[in-house]
Design a protein around this motif. Structure first.
Motif, mmCIF file in Angstrom:
data_model
loop_
_atom_site.group_PDB
_atom_site.id
_atom_site.type_symbol
_atom_site.label_atom_id
_atom_site.label_comp_id
_atom_site.label_asym_id
_atom_site.label_seq_id
_atom_site.Cartn_x
_atom_site.Cartn_y
_atom_site.Cartn_z
ATOM 1 N N THR A 36 6.742 13.206 50.748
ATOM 2 C CA THR A 36 6.416 11.780 50.850
ATOM 3 C C THR A 36 7.314 10.979 51.788
ATOM 4 O O THR A 36 6.944 9.882 52.202
ATOM 5 C CB THR A 36 6.495 11.124 49.453
ATOM 6 O OG1 THR A 36 7.869 11.071 49.036
ATOM 7 C CG2 THR A 36 5.667 11.905 48.432
ATOM 8 N N GLY A 37 8.526 11.475 52.055
ATOM 9 C CA GLY A 37 9.486 10.704 52.834
ATOM 10 C C GLY A 37 10.400 9.860 51.983
ATOM 11 O O GLY A 37 11.308 9.193 52.500
ATOM 12 N N ASP A 38 10.200 9.873 50.664
ATOM 13 C CA ASP A 38 11.038 9.091 49.755
ATOM 14 C C ASP A 38 12.150 9.967 49.186
ATOM 15 O O ASP A 38 11.881 10.997 48.552
ATOM 16 C CB ASP A 38 10.210 8.532 48.592
ATOM 17 C CG ASP A 38 9.180 7.519 49.053
ATOM 18 O OD1 ASP A 38 9.444 6.822 50.062
ATOM 19 O OD2 ASP A 38 8.112 7.426 48.419
ATOM 20 N N TYR A 39 13.394 9.558 49.409
ATOM 21 C CA TYR A 39 14.542 10.247 48.832
ATOM 22 C C TYR A 39 15.032 9.392 47.668
ATOM 23 O O TYR A 39 15.733 8.409 47.844
ATOM 24 C CB TYR A 39 15.638 10.418 49.885
ATOM 25 C CG TYR A 39 16.856 11.166 49.381
ATOM 26 C CD1 TYR A 39 16.741 12.419 48.798
ATOM 27 C CD2 TYR A 39 18.132 10.609 49.507
ATOM 28 C CE1 TYR A 39 17.859 13.106 48.347
ATOM 29 C CE2 TYR A 39 19.250 11.290 49.067
ATOM 30 C CZ TYR A 39 19.103 12.536 48.481
ATOM 31 O OH TYR A 39 20.213 13.207 48.030
ATOM 32 N N ARG A 40 14.615 9.776 46.475
ATOM 33 C CA ARG A 40 14.837 8.967 45.272
ATOM 34 C C ARG A 40 15.836 9.676 44.360
ATOM 35 O O ARG A 40 15.486 10.573 43.595
ATOM 36 C CB ARG A 40 13.510 8.732 44.560
ATOM 37 C CG ARG A 40 13.572 7.791 43.376
ATOM 38 C CD ARG A 40 12.173 7.440 42.885
ATOM 39 N NE ARG A 40 11.411 8.639 42.541
ATOM 40 C CZ ARG A 40 11.435 9.206 41.318
ATOM 41 N NH1 ARG A 40 12.193 8.701 40.366
ATOM 42 N NH2 ARG A 40 10.705 10.276 41.075
#
Length: 484
Positions: free
Chosen positions: A299-303
């Motif tokens: 997704t491109g989200d680094y959470r």
């Protein structure tokens, strides 16, 4: 060859020996070469012959020499010969590569003294530390964090070495009985085991906080063996090269690598090998239920998750929600923009991460850098352990099972893809409870003879609270009491 910090916009060059002893950069960043050395197809074919005729240690010397210009080549050859030898490693090949099933191979990285892939880097790291410290007349206090295997690999590599103390933080109650016994059974005067009240990410945060205290770090000569230390990744690049050579038959032939990872160190070495020109098709990230990295690559989200959100799973060495080495890849992904990397990791990660979902750089994760990802659950790894044993007679540990599961999923959705080499993480004996759950019993062959008495050894460990100052006080006291 000089090195730069991922957060230093001035790109100040530093020597290999300095970053070996320093670990983390003063600005909190991680070191990388100013530029990656490139290897040609003809060089790789020369190395193919070298591996066949002289073995892994000779290949390792060639690869390491590309990254080290302040240690004589003859010394490098002597160090790799000592590091990668039998019977220290159970196999003369050091890293054998075998077929599991059509399209899937396993690179056996667990032939070393602690039965984990971390031995591949730690054995060389011990040699490098001893050489550089002796040359400089210095001592070092290594501070590390482990979720299972790094600690024992580091301690077995450093025990008894002059000028070296090891302080290893572990998450209390979060390792398997075998892993605890392997570490806490050591009674060497230069080894200090600390069980911290927290999860692995807490241990890692303490290491970073201590290393970021410039005055304390200088006074107590604090160094690192975690994968934040560049030398770890450098040593790991070697087995990507050797595994590619063993899995292929000629120039330009490609394979992919599927790597179980939580801290992004193991697969970051693969990224470096690919940037050097090793013909790697895809680098496939395999995670467990703590799927921070899989989420980013999808997704491109680094959470980043909190400690409370970090799950305790049956592949515990990957129970990590803040991947230390990820910064190195993002630095490359962003065109080595140190200012932006510092912004993302200096302020973004502590507050929960960042997103590159709409960033022009994100598509390059796949197109330029060849990354893919997947995740695995407890039920998945049990099923994978069972199928590998019943169908191929191969016993794999839970982390390697995560890798095999993700590799199978990738090949199922990419039927024309190159063969996949799964990197083994550890021998199954370290995770006996999960093996018994998967198979209903423990195979007679699971415990090598050299590990049969390990669980009965006395334990040597100190419990401390999750507090940076408490850990610093323990180091101060221990250094004052013990002379190495």
């Amino acid at each position: 060859m000089k090195y730069i910090s991922t957060r230093d916009a001035r790109a100040t060059p530093v020597s290999f020996s300095d970053i070996l002893l320093g670990g983390l950069a003063p600005d909190g960043g991680l070191y990388l070469p100013q530029e990656y050395p490139r290897v040609s197809s003809s060089t790789l074919e020369t190395w193919r012959g070298l591996l066949a005729s002289q073995g892994y240690a000779a290949l390792a010397a060639e690869v390491v020499a590309l990254f080290v210009d302040d240690i004589p080549v003859g010394e490098i050859r002597a160090m790799t010969a000592r590091a990668y030898s039998t019977p220290k490693f159970a196999s003369e090949q050091i890293v054998p590569v075998t077929d599991l099933e059509p399209g899937v191979k396993i690179a056996h990285l667990s032939e070393g003294p602690t039965a984990a892939f971390k031995d591949m880097a730690m054995q060389l790291l011990g040699e490098l530390f001893e050489y550089v410290l002796a040359e400089r007349g210095q001592t070092i206090n290594i501070l590390g964090a482990t979720s299972g295997d790094t600690g024992s690999s580091a301690e077995y590599a450093m025990r008894g070495r002059p000028g070296v103390r090891v302080f290893m933080l572990t998450p209390a109650g979060r390792m398997t009985p075998f892993q605890q016994a392997q570490m806490f059974g050591l009674d060497d005067p230069n080894i200090f085991n600390i069980a911290l009240d927290g999860v692995f990410d807490d241990c890692q945060d303490v290491v970073k906080a201590v290393s970021s205290d410039a005055a304390f770090k200088a006074e107590y000569h604090i160094g690192a063996v975690n994968s934040i230390n560049w030398a770890r990744l450098m040593a790991q690049v070697v087995y990507y090269v050797s595994s590619w050579l063993r899995a292929t038959s000629g120039p330009g032939e490609k394979v992919s690598f599927c790597v179980p990872t939580g801290n992004f160190g193991d697969i970051c070495a693969g990224h470096i090998a690919r940037q050097m020109g090793v013909p790697i098709d895809r680098l496939i990230v395999a995670t467990n239920e703590n799927d921070v990295l899989d989420e980013f690559f999808r997704t491109g989200d680094y959470r980043v998750r909190t400690s409370a959100e970090t799950l305790a799973t049956s592949s515990p060495s990957m129970d990590i929600s803040k991947a230390s080495n990820f910064e190195r890849f993002i630095f490359d992904l962003l065109g080595r923009d140190a200012a932006r990397t510092a912004e993302l990791f200096g302020t973004g990660v502590p507050s929960g991460g960042f997103s590159l979902a709409g960033d022009p750089a994100f598509p390059e994760v796949d197109k330029t850098f060849g990354f893919a990802s997947g995740s695995s659950t407890h039920a998945d790894r049990l099923a994978t352990i069972r199928s590998c044993w019943e169908q191929a007679g191969v016993l794999v540990d839970p982390h390697t099972a995560d890798g095999v599961k993700v590799a199978r999923d990738f090949l199922s959705s990419h039927p024309d893809a190159a063969p996949v080499v799964c990197l083994e993480t550890a021998l199954p004996v370290k995770f006996a409870d999960t093996i018994r759950e998967a198979l209903g019993s423990e195979p007679d062959s699971m415990t090598p003879a050299r590990f049969r008495d390990i669980l009965s050894a006395p334990r040597h460990v100190t419990a401390l609270s999750n507090d940076v100052d408490v850990v610093k006080d323990f180091i101060r006291t221990s250094v004052a009491e013990v002379r190495v």
